[in-house]
Design a protein around this motif. Structure first.
Motif, PDB file in Angstrom:
ATOM      1  N   PRO A  90       3.668 -47.555 -19.947  1.00 19.89           N
ATOM      2  CA  PRO A  90       3.891 -48.001 -20.830  1.00 19.89           C
ATOM      3  C   PRO A  90       2.064 -48.627 -21.461  1.00 19.89           C
ATOM      4  CG  PRO A  90       4.953 -49.033 -19.518  1.00 19.89           C
ATOM      5  CD  PRO A  90       4.783 -47.922 -18.279  1.00 19.89           C
ATOM      6  N   TYR A  91       1.603 -48.479 -22.551  1.00 23.42           N
ATOM      7  CA  TYR A  91       0.186 -49.284 -23.292  1.00 23.42           C
ATOM      8  C   TYR A  91      -0.246 -49.830 -22.139  1.00 23.42           C
ATOM      9  CZ  TYR A  91      -3.998 -49.640 -25.665  1.00 23.42           C
ATOM     10  OH  TYR A  91      -4.774 -49.960 -26.549  1.00 23.42           O
ATOM     11  N   ALA A  92       0.047 -50.869 -22.067  1.00 18.98           N
ATOM     12  CA  ALA A  92      -0.294 -52.018 -21.098  1.00 18.98           C
ATOM     13  C   ALA A  92      -0.478 -52.087 -19.726  1.00 18.98           C
ATOM     14  CB  ALA A  92       0.131 -53.705 -21.057  1.00 18.98           C
ATOM     15  N   GLU A  93      -0.144 -50.730 -19.414  1.00 14.83           N
ATOM     16  CA  GLU A  93      -0.163 -51.123 -17.495  1.00 14.83           C
ATOM     17  C   GLU A  93      -1.292 -49.766 -17.664  1.00 14.83           C
ATOM     18  OE1 GLU A  93       1.596 -48.071 -14.253  1.00 14.83           O
ATOM     19  OE2 GLU A  93       3.747 -49.015 -15.498  1.00 14.83           O
ATOM     20  N   ALA A  94      -1.253 -48.918 -18.908  1.00 15.12           N
ATOM     21  CA  ALA A  94      -2.156 -48.163 -18.165  1.00 15.12           C
ATOM     22  C   ALA A  94      -3.323 -48.894 -18.189  1.00 15.12           C
ATOM     23  CB  ALA A  94      -2.936 -47.043 -19.427  1.00 15.12           C
ATOM     24  N   ILE A  95      -3.910 -50.020 -19.513  1.00 19.42           N
ATOM     25  CA  ILE A  95      -5.022 -49.630 -20.012  1.00 19.42           C
ATOM     26  C   ILE A  95      -5.522 -51.175 -18.187  1.00 19.42           C
ATOM     27  CG2 ILE A  95      -6.338 -51.957 -21.433  1.00 19.42           C
ATOM     28  CD1 ILE A  95      -5.748 -49.231 -22.168  1.00 19.42           C
ATOM     29  N   ASP A  96      -4.557 -52.036 -17.331  1.00 20.15           N
ATOM     30  CA  ASP A  96      -4.713 -53.047 -16.526  1.00 20.15           C
ATOM     31  C   ASP A  96      -5.515 -52.064 -15.684  1.00 20.15           C
ATOM     32  OD1 ASP A  96      -3.015 -54.813 -17.437  1.00 20.15           O
ATOM     33  OD2 ASP A  96      -1.555 -54.911 -17.656  1.00 20.15           O
ATOM     34  N   LYS A  97      -4.663 -50.401 -15.264  1.00 17.12           N
ATOM     35  CA  LYS A  97      -5.432 -49.554 -14.134  1.00 17.12           C
ATOM     36  C   LYS A  97      -6.805 -48.726 -14.518  1.00 17.12           C
ATOM     37  CE  LYS A  97      -1.491 -47.950 -12.632  1.00 17.12           C
ATOM     38  NZ  LYS A  97      -0.053 -46.985 -12.484  1.00 17.12           N
ATOM     39  N   GLY A  98      -7.372 -49.730 -15.483  1.00 23.00           N
ATOM     40  CA  GLY A  98      -8.489 -49.006 -16.288  1.00 23.00           C
ATOM     41  C   GLY A  98      -8.931 -47.628 -17.303  1.00 23.00           C
ATOM     42  N   ALA A  99      -7.239 -47.394 -17.569  1.00 25.94           N
ATOM     43  CA  ALA A  99      -8.186 -46.261 -18.398  1.00 25.94           C
ATOM     44  C   ALA A  99      -8.573 -46.961 -19.510  1.00 25.94           C
ATOM     45  CB  ALA A  99      -6.345 -46.214 -18.774  1.00 25.94           C
ATOM     46  N   LEU A 100      -9.119 -45.461 -20.314  1.00 28.62           N
ATOM     47  CA  LEU A 100     -10.296 -45.908 -21.472  1.00 28.62           C
ATOM     48  C   LEU A 100      -9.285 -45.560 -22.840  1.00 28.62           C
ATOM     49  CD1 LEU A 100     -13.756 -44.080 -20.361  1.00 28.62           C
ATOM     50  CD2 LEU A 100     -12.922 -46.849 -20.138  1.00 28.62           C
ATOM     51  N   ALA A 101      -8.952 -46.754 -23.408  1.00 28.82           N
ATOM     52  CA  ALA A 101      -8.404 -46.150 -25.604  1.00 28.82           C
ATOM     53  C   ALA A 101      -9.445 -46.978 -26.334  1.00 28.82           C
ATOM     54  CB  ALA A 101      -7.293 -46.731 -25.272  1.00 28.82           C
ATOM     55  N   PHE A 102      -9.912 -45.489 -26.924  1.00 28.95           N
ATOM     56  CA  PHE A 102     -10.982 -46.141 -28.061  1.00 28.95           C
ATOM     57  C   PHE A 102     -10.483 -45.880 -29.247  1.00 28.95           C
ATOM     58  CE2 PHE A 102     -13.470 -43.787 -24.854  1.00 28.95           C
ATOM     59  CZ  PHE A 102     -14.355 -44.555 -24.394  1.00 28.95           C
TER      60      PHE A 102
END
Length: 222
Positions: A90-102
């Protein structure tokens, strides 16, 4: 035409070169953020078989010493031969794990995460090497401004980088042969040569002025 059968074939060699350049952009992005600061944001990129370019937000030119550091950082990650891990979450999980999304507004609920452990974690839908060692070599060839507050780095990898280094080495050997000097002494030899050239240019200019003055004086006497 409609109903016509076609046969599609992937150019695997071309794709392999492109994949190397793609993963290299992720490593470069991580190195830029580490060296220059977290204000660095991807502003565009190109991955082609023969080169890559990476546009990013930054407020001033990158000095040669900094470019050398970036090159060393990326090549260190390549030599470490780190496994590239790809997963979906899930997008939210990826962001919580520090993934960069521009490009947040372009992502769906489930995203693809490309992780080079300890180096880079980004949301990305493209192809990547299985291990960073496959990239081989990373060489920066240009750094420039493309817009206010946006810089661009162009680089090459793999066989293209090796061929470029070999061409540069060949040119250096020719310079060494012409100057009859060693590699270490090339800068000093070139410096001395430039001093002599500039002195000769000054002498030539002074001679030209004297000859012009003599010609003028002769014309007056006539």
């Amino acid at each position: 035409r409609v109903d016509e059968e076609v046969r599609l074939e992937v150019d695997t060699a071309c794709r392999a070169h492109t994949i190397r350049n793609h993963t290299a952009t992720h490593l470069l992005n991580a190195a830029l953020r580490e060296r220059l600061g977290e204000h660095v944001r991807q502003a565009g990129s190109l991955v082609a078989p023969d080169h890559m370019r990476f546009d990013f937000s930054h407020f001033e030119p990158i000095e040669p010493d900094q470019l050398a550091e970036l090159e060393r950082d990326v090549n260190a990650a390549i030599r470490a031969d780190i496994e590239t891990q790809i997963s979906e979450m899930p997008y939210a999980e990826a962001i919580d794990k520090g993934a960069l999304a521009f490009f947040g507004d372009k992502y769906g609920d489930v995203v693809r995460v490309v992780n080079v452990a300890g180096i880079s974690t980004e949301l990305c839908g493209g192809l990547h090497v299985a291990r960073t060692g496959e990239i081989g070599t990373f060489v920066i060839v240009k750094e420039e401004s493309v817009a206010a507050g946006t810089r661009r780095i162009e680089a090459i990898t793999g066989a293209t980088a090796v061929e470029s280094l070999q061409r540069q080495r060949g040119m250096l050997r020719r310079v060494m042969a012409e100057l009859k000097t060693s590699e270490e002494e090339v800068p000093d030899s070139v410096g001395r040569l430039l001093v002599r050239v500039r002195a000769a240019e000054r002498d030539n200019e002074e001679l030209r002025v004297r000859l012009a003055s003599q010609a003028t004086a002769a014309g007056v006497d006539d």
